[in-house]
Design an enzyme around this catalytic site. Sequence first.
Site, PDB file in Angstrom:
ATOM      1  N   SER A 127       0.857  -1.199   0.000  1.00 48.36           N
ATOM      2  CA  SER A 127       0.000   0.000   0.000  1.00 48.36           C
ATOM      3  C   SER A 127       0.884   1.236   0.000  1.00 48.36           C
ATOM      4  CB  SER A 127      -0.830   0.083   1.282  1.00 48.36           C
ATOM      5  OG  SER A 127      -1.579  -1.064   1.510  1.00 48.36           O
ATOM      6  N   GLU A 157       3.972   0.157  -5.126  1.00 51.74           N
ATOM      7  CA  GLU A 157       3.575  -0.303  -6.459  1.00 51.74           C
ATOM      8  C   GLU A 157       3.395   0.887  -7.400  1.00 51.74           C
ATOM      9  OE1 GLU A 157       3.524  -3.397  -7.742  1.00 51.74           O
ATOM     10  OE2 GLU A 157       3.302  -2.096  -9.473  1.00 51.74           O
ATOM     11  N   LEU A 217       5.244   8.570  -2.889  1.00 52.21           N
ATOM     12  CA  LEU A 217       4.452   9.803  -2.762  1.00 52.21           C
ATOM     13  C   LEU A 217       4.982  10.856  -3.734  1.00 52.21           C
ATOM     14  CD1 LEU A 217       4.015  10.186   1.115  1.00 52.21           C
ATOM     15  CD2 LEU A 217       2.423   9.215  -0.525  1.00 52.21           C
ATOM     16  N   CYS A 272      -5.343   7.436  -6.262  1.00 49.91           N
ATOM     17  CA  CYS A 272      -4.052   7.742  -5.642  1.00 49.91           C
ATOM     18  C   CYS A 272      -3.626   9.207  -5.637  1.00 49.91           C
ATOM     19  CB  CYS A 272      -2.961   6.933  -6.325  1.00 49.91           C
ATOM     20  SG  CYS A 272      -3.183   5.171  -6.101  1.00 49.91           S
ATOM     21  N   LYS A 275      -5.112  11.635  -2.967  1.00 48.57           N
ATOM     22  CA  LYS A 275      -4.850  11.082  -1.625  1.00 48.57           C
ATOM     23  C   LYS A 275      -3.362  11.178  -1.282  1.00 48.57           C
ATOM     24  CE  LYS A 275      -5.097   6.424  -1.455  1.00 48.57           C
ATOM     25  NZ  LYS A 275      -3.985   5.629  -0.958  1.00 48.57           N
TER      26      LYS A 275
HETATM   27  P1  NAI Z   1      -8.650  -1.572  -2.992  1.00 48.66           P
HETATM   28  O1  NAI Z   1      -9.648  -0.861  -2.181  1.00 48.66           O
HETATM   29  O2  NAI Z   1      -9.000  -1.987  -4.386  1.00 48.66           O
HETATM   30  O3  NAI Z   1      -8.198  -2.912  -2.225  1.00 48.66           O
HETATM   31  C1  NAI Z   1      -7.897  -2.978  -0.865  1.00 48.66           C
HETATM   32  C2  NAI Z   1      -8.474  -4.301  -0.334  1.00 48.66           C
HETATM   33  O4  NAI Z   1      -8.003  -4.498   1.012  1.00 48.66           O
HETATM   34  C3  NAI Z   1      -9.994  -4.323  -0.250  1.00 48.66           C
HETATM   35  O5  NAI Z   1     -10.494  -5.401  -1.038  1.00 48.66           O
HETATM   36  C4  NAI Z   1     -10.304  -4.520   1.254  1.00 48.66           C
HETATM   37  O6  NAI Z   1     -11.442  -5.315   1.482  1.00 48.66           O
HETATM   38  C5  NAI Z   1      -9.023  -5.177   1.738  1.00 48.66           C
HETATM   39  N1  NAI Z   1      -8.763  -5.028   3.169  1.00 48.66           N
HETATM   40  C6  NAI Z   1      -8.796  -3.895   3.915  1.00 48.66           C
HETATM   41  N2  NAI Z   1      -8.433  -4.155   5.182  1.00 48.66           N
HETATM   42  C7  NAI Z   1      -8.168  -5.480   5.248  1.00 48.66           C
HETATM   43  C8  NAI Z   1      -7.744  -6.369   6.304  1.00 48.66           C
HETATM   44  N3  NAI Z   1      -7.504  -5.904   7.526  1.00 48.66           N
HETATM   45  N4  NAI Z   1      -7.581  -7.669   5.995  1.00 48.66           N
HETATM   46  C9  NAI Z   1      -7.810  -8.146   4.759  1.00 48.66           C
HETATM   47  N5  NAI Z   1      -8.208  -7.354   3.713  1.00 48.66           N
HETATM   48  C10 NAI Z   1      -8.383  -6.050   3.965  1.00 48.66           C
HETATM   49  O7  NAI Z   1      -7.336  -0.679  -2.998  1.00 48.66           O
HETATM   50  P2  NAI Z   1      -6.142  -0.670  -4.075  1.00 48.66           P
HETATM   51  O8  NAI Z   1      -6.445   0.236  -5.203  1.00 48.66           O
HETATM   52  O9  NAI Z   1      -5.719  -2.062  -4.349  1.00 48.66           O
HETATM   53  O10 NAI Z   1      -5.038   0.077  -3.223  1.00 48.66           O
HETATM   54  C11 NAI Z   1      -4.369  -0.554  -2.144  1.00 48.66           C
HETATM   55  C12 NAI Z   1      -3.184   0.299  -1.795  1.00 48.66           C
HETATM   56  O11 NAI Z   1      -2.286   0.369  -2.906  1.00 48.66           O
HETATM   57  C13 NAI Z   1      -3.523   1.742  -1.419  1.00 48.66           C
HETATM   58  O12 NAI Z   1      -2.634   2.143  -0.417  1.00 48.66           O
HETATM   59  C14 NAI Z   1      -3.229   2.495  -2.696  1.00 48.66           C
HETATM   60  O13 NAI Z   1      -2.873   3.824  -2.420  1.00 48.66           O
HETATM   61  C15 NAI Z   1      -2.044   1.736  -3.245  1.00 48.66           C
HETATM   62  N6  NAI Z   1      -1.861   1.827  -4.697  1.00 48.66           N
HETATM   63  C16 NAI Z   1      -2.926   1.807  -5.556  1.00 48.66           C
HETATM   64  C17 NAI Z   1      -2.726   1.882  -6.926  1.00 48.66           C
HETATM   65  C18 NAI Z   1      -3.879   1.849  -7.873  1.00 48.66           C
HETATM   66  O14 NAI Z   1      -3.670   2.138  -9.037  1.00 48.66           O
HETATM   67  N7  NAI Z   1      -5.072   1.522  -7.447  1.00 48.66           N
HETATM   68  C19 NAI Z   1      -1.389   1.960  -7.510  1.00 48.66           C
HETATM   69  C20 NAI Z   1      -0.347   1.925  -6.535  1.00 48.66           C
HETATM   70  C21 NAI Z   1      -0.595   1.880  -5.179  1.00 48.66           C
END
Ligand code: NAI
Length: 480
Positions: A127, A157, A217, A272, A275
């Site tokens: 994350s 990532e 960041l 992203c 945030k």
């Molecule tokens: P997302 O919301 O699609 O996925 C996060 C998942 O984590 C959700 O399915 C949620 O149910 C699960 N989750 C939350 N707490 C949990 C726990 N305690 N135990 C098990 N599962 C849990 O978010 P996304 O987009 O995958 O982003 C995740 C991180 O990666 C964030 O910090 C984001 O800033 C970062 N990121 C996102 C990018 C993107 O393009 N979406 C690219 C690079 C980084």
Amino acid sequence: MVKICCIGAGYVGGPTMAVIAFKCPSIEVVVVDISVSRIAAWNSDQLPIFEPGLDDVVKQCRGNNLFFSTNIEQHVSEADIIFVSVNTPTKTRGLGAGKAADLTYWESAARMIADVSKSDKIVVEKSTVPVKTAEAIEKILTHNSRGVKYQILSNPEFLAEGTAIQDLFKPDRVLIGGRETPEGRRAVQALKDVYAHWVPEDRIITTNLWSAELSKLAANAFLAQRISSVNAISALCEATGANVSEVAYAVGKDSRVGPKFLNASVGFGGSCFQKDILNLVYICECNGLPEVADYWRQVIKINDYQKNRFVNRVVSSMFNTVSGKKIAVLGFAFKKDTGDTRETPAIDVCKGLLGDNAKISIYDPQVTEDQIRRDLAMNKFDWDHPVHLQPMSPTAVKQVSVTWDAYEATKGAHGVCILTEWDEFKELDYQRIYDNMQKPAFVFDGRNVVDPEELRAIGFIVYSIGKPLDSWLKDMPAVA
Ligand code: NAI
């Protein structure tokens, strides 16, 4: 066999783990999540996210060395390497509200790891987190360790949605930050060995923990800043008669600047950029650097300005009111080739038009009606919590309809707003659309996908971001 477990089966956890499993047949990868419906979708033919190429990769590995499960504790306890890819939303209350990252989900994942682990683990931050999160996580783990040893790594990532599989197959770089101790270096090497299955060694950068956290960041802030820069210039182009595409091309030809990420648009979106910049701003403020904080805050202000400016253009062009008028919105996702709507500019534009009492008819090839209605009803930042914690589907807003066809959406409309650059919007039969619209018929192109001259020849009044204005629009200037 090395065992990897990833906590969080979202846009990042799902595709990154699928690619690791695909490229490393000797590694077992299990992706776990608290959301039962998300895991069920990963195990079905209808994956929970749309990403070109993802289906093939998942189908080839699922059931062999790639698994999706809600049995979090078992898989965490069995893993050697645990990736944490959970939500890190912006805090909505308390200290740092509206800026700081909310680490609730991260902390609960860390405490759960500490509770169930019986063997040494490498814990990888996937994350995007504030600088020094690793230190906090390390403290939670070591204070609850019962003899288990943990090494924390930062491995942010850099994939972009819409091209995630391509980005993961051929990353510009993989960044791994770790402690500068013998154990820390061994952990970095273990993760490097995973990526070395397919990523050339010179593309795997290793740094200290804080550099890795801050690099993510900073990278997002730089990318968003390019968009706000070109968008700021787009406003000046409209005022002076210059053409932002020509200006961006000329600027981008300078090899020190480069051509990418210079498309003027209605604004950036996605989960992203905003945030992560708010998070950066908060960190700067906490470190007594208000000038630096203000500098980066301005990137977001320009983005908000651009969205407001677009709405004002629409309303002012249509005789200063859209009350009761049908406006077709083509595209709701924050960019093409994804169904993701988090922070999409379409939300603010639609809310702006609804605020002026318009009737909106929305078409997006990948976004469901349920998602659109949730987005239009949700409070700021609520979208970034796990799905099962988000507000339930709201009752339908009667001024909004959602169609599965661009022609249906535009039928009888007074204006069309193009808000996502889906390729199919370039190929539409605009003569047919024009024939079925109210006159005068307006097109407001927020992504510069149509040729304004071709559409003007049909009879449309056209607004394209940063392009020379239609004489109609010149007489009706919009201020943000
Ligand atoms: P997302 O919301 O699609 O996925 C996060 C998942 O984590 C959700 O399915 C949620 O149910 C699960 N989750 C939350 N707490 C949990 C726990 N305690 N135990 C098990 N599962 C849990 O978010 P996304 O987009 O995958 O982003 C995740 C991180 O990666 C964030 O910090 C984001 O800033 C970062 N990121 C996102 C990018 C993107 O393009 N979406 C690219 C690079 C980084």
